[in-house]
Design an enzyme around this catalytic site. Sequence first.
Site, PDB file in Angstrom:
ATOM      1  N   LYS A 133       1.454   4.321  -2.821  1.00  0.00           N
ATOM      2  CA  LYS A 133       1.393   5.769  -2.537  1.00  0.00           C
ATOM      3  C   LYS A 133       2.657   6.462  -3.037  1.00  0.00           C
ATOM      4  O   LYS A 133       2.601   7.577  -3.571  1.00  0.00           O
ATOM      5  CB  LYS A 133       1.206   5.999  -1.035  1.00  0.00           C
ATOM      6  CG  LYS A 133      -0.160   5.575  -0.535  1.00  0.00           C
ATOM      7  CD  LYS A 133      -0.270   5.709   0.969  1.00  0.00           C
ATOM      8  CE  LYS A 133      -1.615   5.184   1.439  1.00  0.00           C
ATOM      9  NZ  LYS A 133      -1.726   5.107   2.893  1.00  0.00           N
TER      10      LYS A 133
ATOM     11  N   ASP B 270       0.835  -1.202   0.000  1.00  0.00           N
ATOM     12  CA  ASP B 270       0.000   0.000   0.000  1.00  0.00           C
ATOM     13  C   ASP B 270       0.874   1.258   0.000  1.00  0.00           C
ATOM     14  O   ASP B 270       0.605   2.223  -0.725  1.00  0.00           O
ATOM     15  CB  ASP B 270      -0.916  -0.031   1.232  1.00  0.00           C
ATOM     16  CG  ASP B 270      -1.947   1.069   1.192  1.00  0.00           C
ATOM     17  OD1 ASP B 270      -2.741   1.089   0.237  1.00  0.00           O
ATOM     18  OD2 ASP B 270      -1.937   1.928   2.094  1.00  0.00           O
TER      19      ASP B 270
HETATM   20  N1  LIG Z   1      -9.913   3.304   6.029  1.00  0.00           N
HETATM   21  C1  LIG Z   1      -9.101   4.351   5.819  1.00  0.00           C
HETATM   22  O1  LIG Z   1      -8.689   5.081   6.759  1.00  0.00           O
HETATM   23  C2  LIG Z   1      -8.683   4.700   4.412  1.00  0.00           C
HETATM   24  C3  LIG Z   1      -7.900   5.840   4.195  1.00  0.00           C
HETATM   25  C4  LIG Z   1      -7.540   6.196   2.878  1.00  0.00           C
HETATM   26  C5  LIG Z   1      -7.962   5.389   1.833  1.00  0.00           C
HETATM   27  N2  LIG Z   1      -8.699   4.273   2.094  1.00  0.00           N
HETATM   28  C6  LIG Z   1      -9.130   3.444   0.951  1.00  0.00           C
HETATM   29  O2  LIG Z   1     -10.544   3.420   0.904  1.00  0.00           O
HETATM   30  C7  LIG Z   1     -10.968   2.208   0.308  1.00  0.00           C
HETATM   31  C8  LIG Z   1     -12.046   1.575   1.197  1.00  0.00           C
HETATM   32  O3  LIG Z   1     -11.457   1.292   2.462  1.00  0.00           O
HETATM   33  P1  LIG Z   1     -12.400   0.862   3.687  1.00  0.00           P
HETATM   34  O4  LIG Z   1     -11.531   0.952   4.877  1.00  0.00           O
HETATM   35  O5  LIG Z   1     -13.686   1.602   3.651  1.00  0.00           O
HETATM   36  O6  LIG Z   1     -12.669  -0.678   3.303  1.00  0.00           O
HETATM   37  P2  LIG Z   1     -13.889  -1.614   3.790  1.00  0.00           P
HETATM   38  O7  LIG Z   1     -14.450  -1.139   5.079  1.00  0.00           O
HETATM   39  O8  LIG Z   1     -13.455  -3.027   3.665  1.00  0.00           O
HETATM   40  O9  LIG Z   1     -15.015  -1.345   2.674  1.00  0.00           O
HETATM   41  C9  LIG Z   1     -14.861  -1.765   1.341  1.00  0.00           C
HETATM   42  C10 LIG Z   1     -16.237  -1.734   0.712  1.00  0.00           C
HETATM   43  O10 LIG Z   1     -16.095  -2.013  -0.674  1.00  0.00           O
HETATM   44  C11 LIG Z   1     -17.148  -2.917  -1.029  1.00  0.00           C
HETATM   45  N3  LIG Z   1     -16.817  -3.593  -2.270  1.00  0.00           N
HETATM   46  C12 LIG Z   1     -15.848  -4.505  -2.535  1.00  0.00           C
HETATM   47  N4  LIG Z   1     -15.920  -4.894  -3.820  1.00  0.00           N
HETATM   48  C13 LIG Z   1     -16.946  -4.202  -4.375  1.00  0.00           C
HETATM   49  C14 LIG Z   1     -17.527  -4.170  -5.674  1.00  0.00           C
HETATM   50  N5  LIG Z   1     -17.069  -4.942  -6.674  1.00  0.00           N
HETATM   51  N6  LIG Z   1     -18.569  -3.334  -5.897  1.00  0.00           N
HETATM   52  C15 LIG Z   1     -19.058  -2.545  -4.916  1.00  0.00           C
HETATM   53  N7  LIG Z   1     -18.555  -2.550  -3.660  1.00  0.00           N
HETATM   54  C16 LIG Z   1     -17.514  -3.364  -3.393  1.00  0.00           C
HETATM   55  C17 LIG Z   1     -17.260  -3.832   0.164  1.00  0.00           C
HETATM   56  O11 LIG Z   1     -18.476  -4.534   0.105  1.00  0.00           O
HETATM   57  P3  LIG Z   1     -18.926  -5.581   1.281  1.00  0.00           P
HETATM   58  O12 LIG Z   1     -19.442  -4.704   2.378  1.00  0.00           O
HETATM   59  O13 LIG Z   1     -20.000  -6.388   0.619  1.00  0.00           O
HETATM   60  O14 LIG Z   1     -17.707  -6.366   1.642  1.00  0.00           O
HETATM   61  C18 LIG Z   1     -17.215  -2.768   1.271  1.00  0.00           C
HETATM   62  O15 LIG Z   1     -18.491  -2.191   1.446  1.00  0.00           O
HETATM   63  C19 LIG Z   1      -9.719   1.343   0.128  1.00  0.00           C
HETATM   64  O16 LIG Z   1      -9.278   1.416  -1.202  1.00  0.00           O
HETATM   65  C20 LIG Z   1      -8.697   2.008   1.047  1.00  0.00           C
HETATM   66  O17 LIG Z   1      -7.378   1.872   0.560  1.00  0.00           O
HETATM   67  C21 LIG Z   1      -9.084   3.916   3.344  1.00  0.00           C
END
Ligand SMILES: NC(=O)c1ccc[n+]([C@@H]2O[C@H](COP(=O)([O-])OP(=O)(O)OC[C@H]3O[C@@H](n4cnc5c(N)ncnc54)[C@H](OP(=O)(O)O)[C@@H]3O)[C@@H](O)[C@H]2O)c1
Length: 376
Positions: free
Chosen positions: A241, A237
Amino acid sequence: MRGEPAAGGERMSAVLAERVRALPHAGACDTALVLLGTGVVGGAFLKLLDAPAATTLRLVGAANSRRQSTDPARLAERRLRERLRIEGDARDDATLLDALDASGAARRVIVDATASDEIAARHAVWLRAGYHVVTANKAAIGDGLAAWNALASARHAGGAGYGDAATVGAGLPILSSVRRLAACGDRVLAIEGVFSGSLSWLFGRYDGTQPFSRLLAEARARGYTEPDPRTDLSGADVARKLLVLARSAGFALEAHDVVVDDLVPSHLRDCPLEEFLSRAHELDAPLAARHAEAVATGSVLRHLARFSSGGLAEVGLRQVPGDHPAAHLGGTDNLFALTTTRYRERPLVIQGPGAGAEVTAQALLGDVLALASPGA
Ligand SMILES: NC(=O)c1ccc[n+]([C@@H]2O[C@H](COP(=O)([O-])OP(=O)(O)OC[C@H]3O[C@@H](n4cnc5c(N)ncnc54)[C@H](OP(=O)(O)O)[C@@H]3O)[C@@H](O)[C@H]2O)c1
């Protein structure tokens, strides 16, 4: 002077208030959105859509990995995220795009809050078709240089915007700063720092008094890690970046140019997530040994990324002395130190929380709103 309370609690004259009301609203034109991903970041984004800043935005579709909805009544529900977990239509991107097209909105935006490679691979297709894409998912831009170039040409062909602020530094204004410096002809000479909120939190906390795997479980429960924490621990990751930053600064860096120190033992790299989580205690002994080595030299462990225009690109766990800026980071802080031709003596430093649902969702919202005023 007679007046009425303004938003900040101050009073302004009735005449001035009337003039303020008469100003055209910056975001008066309308924007239709589809949200992909209703997890940690997507859930926080849905909450932000209730804020006054988002009144010009219309959610016309939302999806998780298995279900979706384009039903206005369901989309308007406060508990949409929870409802989508148990009910909704089968996943079908075409129906979501149809909802954007049928909206008649001035701007059609797909917000990617997933970590899905499959979704990222569609960014260029959507851009080419004229849909704007705003993403927290860095799988497309942090991949090979060919994918990066494909996104650039698709944007150009479709006349669409690509909002990627949330992909590096969560809500911190790092990519916009790098691009602004480059646009001004200020050449980046080096970028270094701590680029991962989860690894910053983990190694800021890890003092050898409790197993690393226990801290990892806590970081995951707090929503700091990637859905699969090996994406953080492997350095993948952070390497992505680094690539996004270096490319935004104008360097054609390939993924294999980055030397990465992988913290995941080789036998746990390819197993299913659940198996990795149940065996995460196998990380404890090697990391305890590295911690003890650092302590013996009066240093601390920090996960650093370094890029220099001279050809260095590396990511990994390093021992740093107590007076190193990275040694004093708190919480999920990221640190980006930019040395450029005009910031040569002392670097330009951007520091602050580099993970977290709300700040990341805010970066997405900021990119969506910026589409309404691209020159601003
Ligand atoms: N968390 C942070 O602090 C942070 C900071 C910067 C960037 N990010 C980025 O933000 C993104 C999301 O992170 P997160 O922490 O929110 O992850 P997360 O809680 O695991 O959520 C991911 C979501 O994506 C959904 N998903 C997966 N495949 C999909 C598809 N084909 N179509 C539609 N939805 C789909 C999942 O569905 P299900 O609910 O059905 O599994 C879930 O709702 C990542 O790329 C991460 O790198 C996160």
